[in-house]
Motif scaffolding. Structure first.
Motif, short mmCIF file in Angstrom:
data_model
loop_
_atom_site.label_atom_id
_atom_site.label_comp_id
_atom_site.label_asym_id
_atom_site.label_seq_id
_atom_site.Cartn_x
_atom_site.Cartn_y
_atom_site.Cartn_z
N ALA A 354 0.83 -1.21 0.00
CA ALA A 354 0.00 0.00 0.00
C ALA A 354 0.87 1.26 0.00
O ALA A 354 0.57 2.24 -0.69
CB ALA A 354 -0.93 0.00 1.21
N ILE A 355 1.95 1.23 0.78
CA ILE A 355 2.86 2.37 0.82
C ILE A 355 3.58 2.52 -0.52
O ILE A 355 3.70 3.63 -1.06
CB ILE A 355 3.88 2.21 1.97
CG1 ILE A 355 3.15 2.25 3.32
CG2 ILE A 355 4.95 3.28 1.91
CD1 ILE A 355 4.03 1.94 4.51
N ASP A 356 4.05 1.40 -1.07
CA ASP A 356 4.75 1.44 -2.36
C ASP A 356 3.85 1.93 -3.48
O ASP A 356 4.30 2.63 -4.40
CB ASP A 356 5.30 0.05 -2.70
CG ASP A 356 6.48 -0.34 -1.83
OD1 ASP A 356 6.97 0.52 -1.07
OD2 ASP A 356 6.90 -1.52 -1.89
N ALA A 357 2.56 1.56 -3.42
CA ALA A 357 1.63 1.97 -4.47
C ALA A 357 1.46 3.49 -4.50
O ALA A 357 1.32 4.09 -5.57
CB ALA A 357 0.27 1.30 -4.25
N VAL A 358 1.49 4.11 -3.33
CA VAL A 358 1.36 5.57 -3.25
C VAL A 358 2.65 6.26 -3.68
O VAL A 358 2.64 7.25 -4.40
CB VAL A 358 0.99 6.00 -1.81
CG1 VAL A 358 1.12 7.51 -1.64
CG2 VAL A 358 -0.42 5.56 -1.48
N CYS A 359 3.78 5.70 -3.26
CA CYS A 359 5.08 6.36 -3.49
C CYS A 359 5.66 6.05 -4.87
O CYS A 359 6.40 6.87 -5.42
CB CYS A 359 6.07 5.93 -2.42
SG CYS A 359 5.55 6.37 -0.75
N GLY A 360 5.35 4.87 -5.40
CA GLY A 360 5.91 4.51 -6.70
C GLY A 360 7.35 4.04 -6.64
O GLY A 360 7.93 3.67 -7.66
N VAL A 361 7.95 4.08 -5.47
CA VAL A 361 9.34 3.63 -5.29
C VAL A 361 9.44 2.90 -3.95
O VAL A 361 8.55 3.01 -3.10
CB VAL A 361 10.33 4.82 -5.29
CG1 VAL A 361 10.39 5.48 -6.65
CG2 VAL A 361 9.99 5.81 -4.19
N LYS A 362 10.54 2.16 -3.81
CA LYS A 362 10.83 1.50 -2.54
C LYS A 362 11.37 2.56 -1.59
O LYS A 362 12.52 2.95 -1.65
CB LYS A 362 11.86 0.39 -2.75
CG LYS A 362 12.33 -0.27 -1.48
CD LYS A 362 13.49 -1.22 -1.78
CE LYS A 362 14.17 -1.64 -0.49
NZ LYS A 362 15.35 -2.49 -0.74
N LEU A 363 10.49 3.02 -0.67
CA LEU A 363 10.84 4.17 0.16
C LEU A 363 11.57 3.77 1.44
O LEU A 363 12.48 4.46 1.88
CB LEU A 363 9.56 4.94 0.52
CG LEU A 363 9.71 6.43 0.77
CD1 LEU A 363 10.28 7.13 -0.45
CD2 LEU A 363 8.37 7.04 1.15
N PHE A 364 11.19 2.64 2.03
CA PHE A 364 11.77 2.21 3.30
C PHE A 364 12.43 0.85 3.13
O PHE A 364 11.91 0.00 2.41
CB PHE A 364 10.70 2.17 4.39
CG PHE A 364 10.22 3.54 4.77
CD1 PHE A 364 10.80 4.21 5.83
CD2 PHE A 364 9.22 4.17 4.04
CE1 PHE A 364 10.37 5.49 6.17
CE2 PHE A 364 8.80 5.44 4.37
CZ PHE A 364 9.39 6.10 5.44
N ASP A 365 13.59 0.69 3.80
CA ASP A 365 14.36 -0.53 3.58
C ASP A 365 14.21 -1.56 4.69
O ASP A 365 14.86 -2.59 4.66
CB ASP A 365 15.85 -0.20 3.39
CG ASP A 365 16.37 0.82 4.39
OD1 ASP A 365 17.27 1.58 4.01
OD2 ASP A 365 15.86 0.86 5.52
N ALA A 366 13.39 -1.28 5.70
CA ALA A 366 13.17 -2.24 6.78
C ALA A 366 11.78 -2.05 7.36
O ALA A 366 11.19 -0.98 7.26
CB ALA A 366 14.23 -2.08 7.87
N VAL A 367 11.28 -3.12 7.99
CA VAL A 367 9.98 -3.06 8.63
C VAL A 367 10.08 -3.69 10.01
O VAL A 367 10.65 -4.78 10.17
CB VAL A 367 8.89 -3.76 7.78
CG1 VAL A 367 9.27 -5.20 7.47
CG2 VAL A 367 7.53 -3.69 8.46
#
Length: 449
Positions: A354-367
């Motif tokens: 969901a986050i990637d769909a909004v940003c269009g890029v890999k924004l965060f590298d860990a969860v």
């Protein structure tokens, strides 16, 4: 017991003389001041050349040693001088402490030490909203004073919604909670800021902090300035900034084709969200937020409601672009439980998608994921509300190129089994991950077990 007291005293004086407290330089400066004062006084009263003063002191000392032997008078004078110096400094610092911290048992040096250490802390930017972000801030402020909380301003429900509709101001509720979280929780001012009126036509259900922020915004003609003035009143650690000064309205499109507008209305639909955005489509970011992200050494997203607290900050194009350009470690704190009407049936990977769909890029590298399951009683209560633990689909997350950081960061109320992130456990896990060079760590690092 005596050894512990001696150790505490040594530690006490070590702190005063340790680097970074800025005490030694001023003590030495004071000593030079005393010497120059005596020299100036000697010249002023025409005790020149200075040899006369030296001869006078030598003659005085000889007279004293004639009466009291040097092996007695010397040590006696030395220890009396040390005692007077110790007594005078102790009383001075004690008087300062009584004035600055009349109801606090913490020693002045401990307060100075903690403050100096915090000001050297990591530059952290935390993005979110709701109670999740304030929970994070309440714990993370113990590790750094260089915190910038970026808060969503899309709320349209409750007291904030009323003020937004009637006065045309940006919703202050989440901002108020973050300011209170970064302040001293035990002060009367903080309690006043969080106070909610229970009676009164027009006042009922409004919080004093919301009204105060609204008034400060009206006086300063700027929400950012109003927040700054309010933060000064509470002497907060760090700062709080709105993501945008534009009046933002969230919208969600569901799998049945319907569209709902308004943050408070989105969870009520109880359908699967297939698209998400805001009006205006590209709100402008606050310049101070972009500068904070540019200078950040650590960026944290969440925790909080995925669509109504976390993602709204990323709907500001300049913010997500600034995060994408940053080389700082970035981590997303995933929710512990699914949220009815927003993330029904969502796994950890679904949150990231969901986050990637909004940003269009890999924004965060860990969860960061909660590793220990809630109690059976809590699971039953939440199941009745159609809420379940967020499932960690480990392989899917790995395929998406994210590190998995597992930790026990949950708090469960023993009375009503309410599940929340624990501010202390959460902040410890996040700081530990950052200190362990997160960009080069292996998959599945475990914290808190």
């Amino acid at each position: 017991m005596g050894k512990n007291n001696d150790r505490n005293k040594v530690n006490y004086w070590y702190k005063w003389l340790s680097p970074g407290i800025f005490v030694k330089r001023w003590l030495i400066t004071s000593l030079f001041g005393v010497l120059l004062t005596l020299l100036g006084l000697a010249i002023w009263v025409k005790l020149t050349p200075i040899n006369r003063l030296i001869d006078f002191l030598i003659d005085l000392l000889n007279r004293i040693t004639d009466v009291i032997p040097s092996y007695i008078s010397g040590p006696l004078a030395f220890f009396i001088g040390v005692f007077l110096l110790y007594w005078g400094q102790t009383r001075t610092f004690g008087s300062i402490t009584d004035v600055l911290q009349p109801e606090n048992e913490q020693k002045l040096i401990d307060a100075l030490w903690n403050r100096r250490q915090l000001t050297k802390g990591t530059k952290i930017v935390a993005l979110g909203g709701g109670t999740g972000l304030s929970t994070l801030l309440r714990g993370i402020k113990k590790y750094s004073a260089n915190i910038t909380a970026v808060v969503t301003v899309a709320d349209d429900g409750g007291s904030s919604g009323i003020l937004r509709r009637e006065l045309g101001v940006l919703p202050p509720g989440d901002i108020r909670n973050c300011i209170a979280a970064l302040a001293n929780e035990e002060t009367l001012l903080t309690e006043l800021f969080q106070y909610r009126f229970r009676e009164g036509e027009g006042l009922k259900n409004h919080s004093f902090g919301n009204l105060f922020l609204t008034a400060m915004t009206d006086i300063t003609h700027d929400l950012e300035k109003g927040i700054y003035a309010s933060a000064k009143v509470l002497a907060i650690t760090g700062r709080v900034l709105p993501a945008t000064l534009d009046s933002v309205t969230l919208w969600a499109k569901y799998d049945d084709g319907s569209v709902v507008h308004g943050e408070s209305q989105i969870p009520e639909k109880r359908q699967k969200i297939v698209d998400f955005g805001c009006l205006p489509e590209s709100p402008k970011a606050v310049p101070s937020v972009l500068k904070a992200i540019q200078q950040a050494e650590y960026i944290i997203l969440g925790p909080g409601s995925l669509y109504t607290s976390v993602i709204p900050n990323l709907l500001v194009p300049e913010i997500r672009d600034a995060i994408a350009r940053s080389s700082a470690p970035k981590i997303y704190v995933c929710n512990i439980m699914t949220q009815p009407g927003e993330t029904d049936g969502y796994t950890v990977a679904d949150h990231i998608r969901a986050i990637d769909a909004v940003c269009g890029v890999k924004l965060f590298d860990a969860v960061l994921v909660q590793g220990r399951s809630p109690s059976p009683q809590a699971l039953r209560i939440y199941a009745n509300e159609y809420s379940h633990p967020v499932f960690l689909d480990r392989e899917e997350v790995k395929k998406m190129g994210r590190r998995i950081v597992m930790g026990n960061v949950m708090s469960e109320n023993p009375d009503n089994f309410c599940i929340r992130h624990d501010s202390t456990l959460l902040s410890k896990a996040l700081i530990r991950w950052y200190n362990n060079n997160p960009k080069h760590r292996f998959w599945g690092e475990k914290l808190g077990f």
